[in-house]
Structure formats: structure tokens, C-alpha cells
Design a protein around this motif. Structure first.
Motif, PDB file in Angstrom:
ATOM      1  N   ILE A  11       0.850  -1.192   0.000  1.00 24.93           N
ATOM      2  CA  ILE A  11       0.000   0.000   0.000  1.00 24.93           C
ATOM      3  C   ILE A  11       0.883   1.238   0.000  1.00 24.93           C
ATOM      4  O   ILE A  11       1.867   1.309   0.739  1.00 24.93           O
ATOM      5  CB  ILE A  11      -0.908   0.031   1.247  1.00 24.93           C
ATOM      6  N   VAL A  12       0.519   2.213  -0.819  1.00 27.69           N
ATOM      7  CA  VAL A  12       1.198   3.503  -0.802  1.00 27.69           C
ATOM      8  C   VAL A  12       0.573   4.342   0.309  1.00 27.69           C
ATOM      9  O   VAL A  12      -0.641   4.524   0.353  1.00 27.69           O
ATOM     10  CB  VAL A  12       1.063   4.222  -2.154  1.00 27.69           C
ATOM     11  N   VAL A  13       1.414   4.830   1.210  1.00 25.35           N
ATOM     12  CA  VAL A  13       0.954   5.686   2.312  1.00 25.35           C
ATOM     13  C   VAL A  13       1.547   7.078   2.088  1.00 25.35           C
ATOM     14  O   VAL A  13       2.766   7.251   2.107  1.00 25.35           O
ATOM     15  CB  VAL A  13       1.408   5.125   3.677  1.00 25.35           C
ATOM     16  N   PHE A  14       0.664   8.049   1.836  1.00 22.73           N
ATOM     17  CA  PHE A  14       1.127   9.412   1.603  1.00 22.73           C
ATOM     18  C   PHE A  14       1.489  10.079   2.924  1.00 22.73           C
ATOM     19  O   PHE A  14       0.825   9.873   3.938  1.00 22.73           O
ATOM     20  CB  PHE A  14       0.057  10.227   0.877  1.00 22.73           C
ATOM     21  N   GLU A  15       2.550  10.899   2.887  1.00 22.17           N
ATOM     22  CA  GLU A  15       2.995  11.581   4.101  1.00 22.17           C
ATOM     23  C   GLU A  15       2.027  12.671   4.535  1.00 22.17           C
ATOM     24  O   GLU A  15       1.907  12.956   5.717  1.00 22.17           O
ATOM     25  CB  GLU A  15       4.398  12.162   3.899  1.00 22.17           C
ATOM     26  N   GLU A  16       1.336  13.285   3.562  1.00 20.94           N
ATOM     27  CA  GLU A  16       0.406  14.366   3.899  1.00 20.94           C
ATOM     28  C   GLU A  16      -0.895  14.186   3.140  1.00 20.94           C
ATOM     29  O   GLU A  16      -0.887  13.931   1.938  1.00 20.94           O
ATOM     30  CB  GLU A  16       1.020  15.725   3.538  1.00 20.94           C
ATOM     31  N   GLY A  17      -1.985  14.356   3.847  1.00 18.89           N
ATOM     32  CA  GLY A  17      -3.307  14.355   3.223  1.00 18.89           C
ATOM     33  C   GLY A  17      -3.799  12.969   2.830  1.00 18.89           C
ATOM     34  O   GLY A  17      -3.014  12.072   2.573  1.00 18.89           O
ATOM     35  N   PRO A  18      -5.115  12.828   2.797  1.00 24.11           N
ATOM     36  CA  PRO A  18      -5.696  11.535   2.430  1.00 24.11           C
ATOM     37  C   PRO A  18      -5.638  11.327   0.914  1.00 24.11           C
ATOM     38  O   PRO A  18      -5.639  12.287   0.144  1.00 24.11           O
ATOM     39  CB  PRO A  18      -7.150  11.655   2.895  1.00 24.11           C
ATOM     40  N   PRO A  19      -5.577  10.073   0.490  1.00 22.38           N
ATOM     41  CA  PRO A  19      -5.566   9.814  -0.950  1.00 22.38           C
ATOM     42  C   PRO A  19      -6.970   9.932  -1.538  1.00 22.38           C
ATOM     43  O   PRO A  19      -7.962   9.737  -0.855  1.00 22.38           O
ATOM     44  CB  PRO A  19      -5.078   8.363  -1.025  1.00 22.38           C
ATOM     45  N   ASP A  20      -7.026  10.273  -2.824  1.00 22.35           N
ATOM     46  CA  ASP A  20      -8.313  10.263  -3.535  1.00 22.35           C
ATOM     47  C   ASP A  20      -8.716   8.818  -3.815  1.00 22.35           C
ATOM     48  O   ASP A  20      -9.863   8.433  -3.660  1.00 22.35           O
ATOM     49  CB  ASP A  20      -8.219  11.038  -4.841  1.00 22.35           C
ATOM     50  N   GLY A  56      12.667   8.556   0.253  1.00 25.39           N
ATOM     51  CA  GLY A  56      12.694   9.311  -0.985  1.00 25.39           C
ATOM     52  C   GLY A  56      11.666   8.851  -2.005  1.00 25.39           C
ATOM     53  O   GLY A  56      11.606   9.371  -3.108  1.00 25.39           O
ATOM     54  N   PHE A  57      10.825   7.901  -1.634  1.00 26.33           N
ATOM     55  CA  PHE A  57       9.806   7.371  -2.541  1.00 26.33           C
ATOM     56  C   PHE A  57       8.710   8.419  -2.737  1.00 26.33           C
ATOM     57  O   PHE A  57       8.313   9.099  -1.798  1.00 26.33           O
ATOM     58  CB  PHE A  57       9.213   6.089  -1.936  1.00 26.33           C
ATOM     59  N   THR A  58       8.248   8.554  -3.978  1.00 26.29           N
ATOM     60  CA  THR A  58       7.112   9.412  -4.268  1.00 26.29           C
ATOM     61  C   THR A  58       6.106   8.651  -5.121  1.00 26.29           C
ATOM     62  O   THR A  58       6.465   7.714  -5.846  1.00 26.29           O
ATOM     63  CB  THR A  58       7.522  10.694  -5.029  1.00 26.29           C
ATOM     64  N   CYS A  59       4.864   9.059  -5.030  1.00 21.51           N
ATOM     65  CA  CYS A  59       3.789   8.516  -5.859  1.00 21.51           C
ATOM     66  C   CYS A  59       2.915   9.687  -6.270  1.00 21.51           C
ATOM     67  O   CYS A  59       2.511  10.480  -5.406  1.00 21.51           O
ATOM     68  CB  CYS A  59       2.982   7.475  -5.077  1.00 21.51           C
ATOM     69  N   ASP A  60       2.659   9.821  -7.549  1.00 22.84           N
ATOM     70  CA  ASP A  60       1.905  10.969  -8.069  1.00 22.84           C
ATOM     71  C   ASP A  60       2.523  12.290  -7.607  1.00 22.84           C
ATOM     72  O   ASP A  60       1.826  13.223  -7.216  1.00 22.84           O
ATOM     73  CB  ASP A  60       0.431  10.892  -7.653  1.00 22.84           C
ATOM     74  N   ASP A  61       3.849  12.317  -7.596  1.00 24.97           N
ATOM     75  CA  ASP A  61       4.623  13.512  -7.203  1.00 24.97           C
ATOM     76  C   ASP A  61       4.399  13.927  -5.750  1.00 24.97           C
ATOM     77  O   ASP A  61       4.608  15.083  -5.388  1.00 24.97           O
ATOM     78  CB  ASP A  61       4.327  14.694  -8.140  1.00 24.97           C
ATOM     79  N   ARG A  62       3.972  12.970  -4.915  1.00 24.48           N
ATOM     80  CA  ARG A  62       3.763  13.246  -3.487  1.00 24.48           C
ATOM     81  C   ARG A  62       4.678  12.341  -2.669  1.00 24.48           C
ATOM     82  O   ARG A  62       4.780  11.139  -2.962  1.00 24.48           O
ATOM     83  CB  ARG A  62       2.313  12.969  -3.094  1.00 24.48           C
ATOM     84  N   PRO A  63       5.337  12.884  -1.626  1.00 20.64           N
ATOM     85  CA  PRO A  63       6.155  12.036  -0.760  1.00 20.64           C
ATOM     86  C   PRO A  63       5.295  10.939  -0.133  1.00 20.64           C
ATOM     87  O   PRO A  63       4.172  11.183   0.310  1.00 20.64           O
ATOM     88  CB  PRO A  63       6.672  12.992   0.317  1.00 20.64           C
ATOM     89  N   ALA A  64       5.835   9.734  -0.130  1.00 22.35           N
ATOM     90  CA  ALA A  64       5.061   8.590   0.365  1.00 22.35           C
ATOM     91  C   ALA A  64       6.009   7.489   0.826  1.00 22.35           C
ATOM     92  O   ALA A  64       7.227   7.599   0.682  1.00 22.35           O
ATOM     93  CB  ALA A  64       4.146   8.073  -0.745  1.00 22.35           C
ATOM     94  N   SER A  65       5.424   6.468   1.363  1.00 22.89           N
ATOM     95  CA  SER A  65       6.173   5.257   1.707  1.00 22.89           C
ATOM     96  C   SER A  65       5.314   4.059   1.319  1.00 22.89           C
ATOM     97  O   SER A  65       4.125   4.193   1.032  1.00 22.89           O
ATOM     98  CB  SER A  65       6.507   5.234   3.199  1.00 22.89           C
ATOM     99  N   LEU A  66       5.940   2.894   1.309  1.00 21.96           N
ATOM    100  CA  LEU A  66       5.216   1.657   1.035  1.00 21.96           C
ATOM    101  C   LEU A  66       5.012   0.894   2.324  1.00 21.96           C
ATOM    102  O   LEU A  66       5.880   0.890   3.203  1.00 21.96           O
ATOM    103  CB  LEU A  66       5.999   0.783   0.046  1.00 21.96           C
ATOM    104  N   ARG A  67       3.852   0.235   2.443  1.00 20.70           N
ATOM    105  CA  ARG A  67       3.565  -0.605   3.608  1.00 20.70           C
ATOM    106  C   ARG A  67       3.111  -1.970   3.101  1.00 20.70           C
ATOM    107  O   ARG A  67       2.256  -2.070   2.215  1.00 20.70           O
ATOM    108  CB  ARG A  67       2.476   0.028   4.473  1.00 20.70           C
TER     109      ARG A  67
END
Length: 124
Positions: A11-20, A56-67
Motif C-alpha cells: 500500500i502507498v501511504v502518503f505523508e500528507e493528506g488523504p488519498p483520492d 525518498g519514494f514518491t507517488c503521483d509527485d507526493r512524498p510517500a512510503s510503502l507498507r
């Protein structure tokens, strides 16, 4: 030695804000193991290790991590020994980026239930 493909959901977990939507990855590891149970355990270890090294992982140009979310399936594959190939440790052979609409879809996907999934186009 027998080889297995272990399909895990991350799962991609965004550092800020909920995902759409809920971006997920299905990572496929090729694992040399004595049996499917050992392959399952080694697949989990690969996924957890990868999740711990996503700085340093990003998804859709947003800082994130994988879980690590879970193992979707384990499949026995061809015996590479017959072809003269040997694999000493698991390797990642594919990573498929997908999206689901809600968090509960992730669990359903892991359990093999029918879930609408959007496959992301390859981006180069």
C-alpha cells in the motif's frame, strides 16, 4: 531447489493528506525455497525489507512510503535447475502499479475476492 513466485500487495501511504484513491503495488518475487510455506515467509521478508527502504519514494509527485499489506498468492514455477540456472536468494521480477477505490478493497484483493482494480499505465 524449487522456485515460487510470491505475489505481495504493498500500500502507498502518503505523508500528507488523504488519498483520492488507494494506490497499491503488486510486487512479484521469484523465491528459491524448499516448499510453499518457506516461499511465503521469504516473500513477506522481501516485502517488509523493501517497505523499510523506501526513503525518498514518491507517488503521483507526493512524498510517500510503502507498507506491506499481505500475500495475495504463491505459485510454484519451473525448476530452473533443469535449465542450468540457480538463484541464491529471492529477487523482485515485477511491480505492477494499481489503484482501488477504498481501503477495504485492499483486504478483499489479498483474499482473492473480486475487486475493481485500475491498472496504471507505464510511465517512462
Amino acid at each position: 531447489m524449487t522456485y515460487y513466485s510470491v505475489h505481495v500487495i504493498m500500500i502507498v501511504v502518503f505523508e500528507e493528506g488523504p488519498p483520492d484513491d488507494f494506490p497499491i503495488w503488486m510486487n512479484i518475487y521469484l523465491v528459491p525455497a524448499e516448499n510453499a510455506d518457506q516461499a511465503y515467509s521469504l516473500g513477506i521478508k522481501c516485502a517488509v525489507d523493501e517497505a523499510e527502504t523506501t526513503s525518498g519514494f514518491t507517488c503521483d509527485d507526493r512524498p510517500a512510503s510503502l507498507r506491506f499489506a499481505g500475500v495475495r498468492s504463491v505459485w510454484r514455477v519451473i525448476d530452473f535447475n533443469d535449465a542450468g540456472l540457480k538463484l541464491a536468494k529471492p529477487i523482485e521480477i515485477a511491480a505492477i502499479q494499481m489503484q482501488v477505490k477504498k481501503d477495504s478493497d485492499v483486504s478483499a484483493l489479498i483474499q482473492g475476492d473480486e475487486v475493481p482494480v485500475l491498472l496504471d499505465d507505464l510511465k517512462f
